[in-house]
Each structure stands twice: as structure tokens, then as C-alpha cells.
Design an enzyme around this catalytic site. Structure first.
Site, short mmCIF file in Angstrom:
data_model
loop_
_atom_site.label_atom_id
_atom_site.label_comp_id
_atom_site.label_asym_id
_atom_site.label_seq_id
_atom_site.Cartn_x
_atom_site.Cartn_y
_atom_site.Cartn_z
N ASP A 138 0.81 -1.10 0.18
CA ASP A 138 -0.33 0.13 -0.29
C ASP A 138 0.96 1.21 -0.13
O ASP A 138 2.32 1.27 0.32
CB ASP A 138 -0.95 0.47 1.35
CG ASP A 138 0.00 -0.57 2.72
OD1 ASP A 138 1.06 -0.49 2.62
OD2 ASP A 138 -1.04 -1.10 3.61
N ASN B 146 -8.12 -2.10 13.42
CA ASN B 146 -9.35 -2.70 13.00
C ASN B 146 -8.78 -3.61 12.42
O ASN B 146 -10.49 -3.99 11.80
CB ASN B 146 -9.45 -1.07 12.25
CG ASN B 146 -9.12 -0.81 11.52
OD1 ASN B 146 -8.07 -1.52 10.71
ND2 ASN B 146 -9.74 0.36 10.86
N HIS C 212 -7.46 -4.04 9.80
CA HIS C 212 -7.32 -4.53 8.72
C HIS C 212 -5.80 -4.86 7.78
O HIS C 212 -4.93 -4.35 9.16
CB HIS C 212 -7.16 -2.81 7.83
CG HIS C 212 -6.02 -1.81 8.09
ND1 HIS C 212 -6.08 -0.74 8.76
CD2 HIS C 212 -4.72 -2.22 8.29
CE1 HIS C 212 -5.38 0.04 9.24
NE2 HIS C 212 -3.78 -0.57 9.21
N GLU D 181 -9.70 -1.51 4.49
CA GLU D 181 -10.22 -0.80 5.89
C GLU D 181 -11.75 -1.89 6.60
O GLU D 181 -12.39 -2.59 5.37
CB GLU D 181 -10.72 0.56 5.44
CG GLU D 181 -9.71 1.34 6.09
CD GLU D 181 -8.90 1.51 7.04
OE1 GLU D 181 -9.00 0.43 7.96
OE2 GLU D 181 -8.83 2.40 7.63
C1 GLP Z 1 -0.56 0.36 8.50
C2 GLP Z 1 -0.33 0.28 7.19
C3 GLP Z 1 -0.60 -1.47 7.10
C4 GLP Z 1 0.25 -1.52 8.69
C5 GLP Z 1 -0.98 -1.52 9.50
C6 GLP Z 1 -0.21 -1.95 10.97
O1 GLP Z 1 -1.38 2.16 8.14
N1 GLP Z 1 -0.83 0.73 6.02
O2 GLP Z 1 0.87 -2.10 6.05
O3 GLP Z 1 -0.06 -3.04 8.83
O4 GLP Z 1 -1.03 -0.59 10.05
O5 GLP Z 1 0.54 -0.03 11.27
P1 GLP Z 1 2.21 -0.78 12.29
O6 GLP Z 1 2.77 -2.33 12.05
O7 GLP Z 1 2.52 0.15 12.91
O8 GLP Z 1 0.77 -1.15 14.13
#
Ligand code: GLP
Length: 256
Positions: free
Chosen positions: A63, A132, A134, A139
Site C-alpha cells: 500500500d 481495526n 485492516h 479497512e
Molecule cells: C498501517 C499499514 C499496514 C500496517 C498496519 C499496522 O497503516 N498500512 O500495512 O500493517 O497499518 O501498522 P503498525 O505495524 O505500525 O502497527
């Protein structure tokens, strides 16, 4: 789904790194799907320290934010170069990251899917999980068969990610993300989650109903998923002891 629980994030990242290294040793021209965020950083640090050969590896990031300059420190392109690519011998032309500044985003998304197909599909997709549920930026209520496309972030995700920006208002509203259908086509998936803030989303993803309200729950339908957790992220799992004894009693030939 193989659920691997380790006492700390460091130990969970060790297991994940052993696994990814094994994939690259078996298939030096593997196609990897990569994630950003805090979670995979320990894994990337370990892979760098292992001095693996990335010459023939191809990567597709999952992403990217829409509208951030590619050199913006919080763009996922900048993140990937700073935290992985510039430390390994990957060929620049083998790196693919969604272009959040494409003039025609829907057209770009179709091309991105085609590039994944042309590369032979993703061998191993590395995933984090949002609080949440995702995966990528799919989302809650994302279609479970979705493909790469533009998405609008929820308030919760913008709030979670505000820590990387000066304030929440700076967090882009839109993103480009591989779809859940894209992720489901990867031959293997490796989901990492650490810390108690992920415990509920993790429990719903592994043991809850399959629902678009927790996009990661779609992984229950995938035939080859490993989940590496630390104790805190595993705290809400009802079957925690079962996963732990399964991992401890795993036959040697199944170890990586
Ligand atoms: C982000 C990314 C995801 C990631 C998730 C968790 O916003 N777009 O690809 O896996 O949220 O992030 P973190 O590892 O910083 O908790």
C-alpha cells in the site's frame, strides 16, 4: 493457519526472519509482498543482518498514501528504501510500490495487478494488521474479493497513524492498497502482530467469524498462512495453549 506465539516481539521477529530467509534460500528469484509500519521493522533488520542475496528477488509493496511526495519521510516508498532496500542488493527495477501520485489512479491499480501477474504472482506476502483488523489498507467493510484500488481511511486508522505525522490532519485521507483478493492469491502469507493494542483484532481475525468487518479474518480461507505473535498480541486467543503445544511438538521436518 499456523499460529506461532513467542514471549517477545524480538523472538517473534527471529522466527519470522528464519522463515523468510528459508523462502529466499529455496527460491532466490522469489516474489515478495511487503508491508510497512512499525511491526515488520525488526524482521527487516534481521533480514539485512543475514546478508541474503536479493539480486533476483522482486518485491511488491502492499500500500501507499495518496498525495504524499515520494520523498516525504512518511511515504511508504521512503520507508522501504530507508528500512530495507538501500541495505540489500536488490535491483531497483525489481522494486514495485503503489504510486500514490499517479495521474490516473484506477488505471495505475489495474497495471499494478498486471505487473504482479507478469512477475508470476506473489510467493510470500508479509502482513501487519491494523487495530481495526485492516490488512494493507483494506479497512473494515472492504470487499473480501477486492483488488488493488483507492480507499478512504477510517478515523481510527488516521488516528493510529497520526503518531508518524505532526498531527492527524496531516495524515492523508486516501490510499492505494492491494485488495483482499490480491492478498488471497499470494501463495503464502505471513502475518505479524505485536503488542496488546493488536490483541482484539488478532483474536477476531484468527478465531472470529469471517467478515469484512475484520478484513484479516479473510485469511482463514487461505490455505497457507503463518501468524507470528508476541504474548501480548496473543492474549485474547481462546486456543492459545493449543497453538503453543502444536508449535512445540512440530516435527523437525516441518521446521524452517
Ligand atoms: C498501517 C499499514 C499496514 C500496517 C498496519 C499496522 O497503516 N498500512 O500495512 O500493517 O497499518 O501498522 P503498525 O505495524 O505500525 O502497527
Amino acid at each position: 493457519m499456523e499460529v506461532i506465539i513467542q514471549p517477545t516481539p524480538e523472538e517473534a521477529a527471529d522466527v519470522a526472519a528464519q522463515f523468510v530467509a528459508g523462502v529466499l534460500e529455496k527460491k532466490p528469484d522469489a516474489v515478495l509482498g511487503l508491508a510497512t509500519g512499525n511491526t515488520p521493522l525488526g524482521l527487516y533488520r534481521r533480514l539485512i543482518a543475514m546478508k541474503l542475496d536479493w539480486k533476483k528477488v522482486t518485491t511488491f509493496n502492499i500500500d501507499e498514501y495518496v498525495g504524499l511526495a515520494p520523498d516525504h519521510p512518511q511515504s511508504y516508498r521512503a520507508f522501504m528504501w530507508a528500512n530495507l532496500f538501500r541495505h540489500v542488493n536488490i535491483a531497483k527495477e525489481n522494486v514495485h510500490i503503489p504510486d500514490g501520485n499517479a495521474k490516473n489512479i484506477p488505471e495505475f491499480c489495474t497495471e499494478y495487478e498486471q505487473r504482479i501477474k507478469d512477475a508470476g504472482g506473489i510467493d510470500l506476502q508479509i502482513l501487519g494488521i491494523g487495530s481495526n483488523g485492516h490488512i494493507g489498507f483494506n479497512e473494515p467493510t472492504s470487499s473480501l474479493t477486492s483488488r488493488t484500488r483507492i480507499k478512504t481511511l477510517t478515523e481510527q486508522t488516521r488516528n493510529d497513524n497520526a503518531r508518524f505525522f505532526r498531527n492527524e490532519a496531516e495524515v492523508p485521507l486516501h490510499v492505494v492498497t492491494m485488495g483482499i483478493g490480491t492478498i488471497m492469491e499470494a501463495r503464502q502469507n505471513l502475518l505479524l502482530a505485536f503488542g496488546s493494542s493488536k490483541a482484539r483484532a488478532v483474536a477476531m481475525a484468527i478465531e472470529g467469524s469471517i467478515t469484512s468487518l475484520n478484513p484479516a479474518s479473510a485469511l482463514q480461507m487461505h490455505p497457507d498462512v503463518k501468524v507470528c505473535l508476541d504474548d501480548a498480541a496473543a492474549q485474547d486467543l481462546q486456543w492459545k495453549q493449543y497453538y503453543q503445544s502444536t508449535y512445540q511438538n512440530k516435527p523437525d521436518w516441518q521446521r524452517f
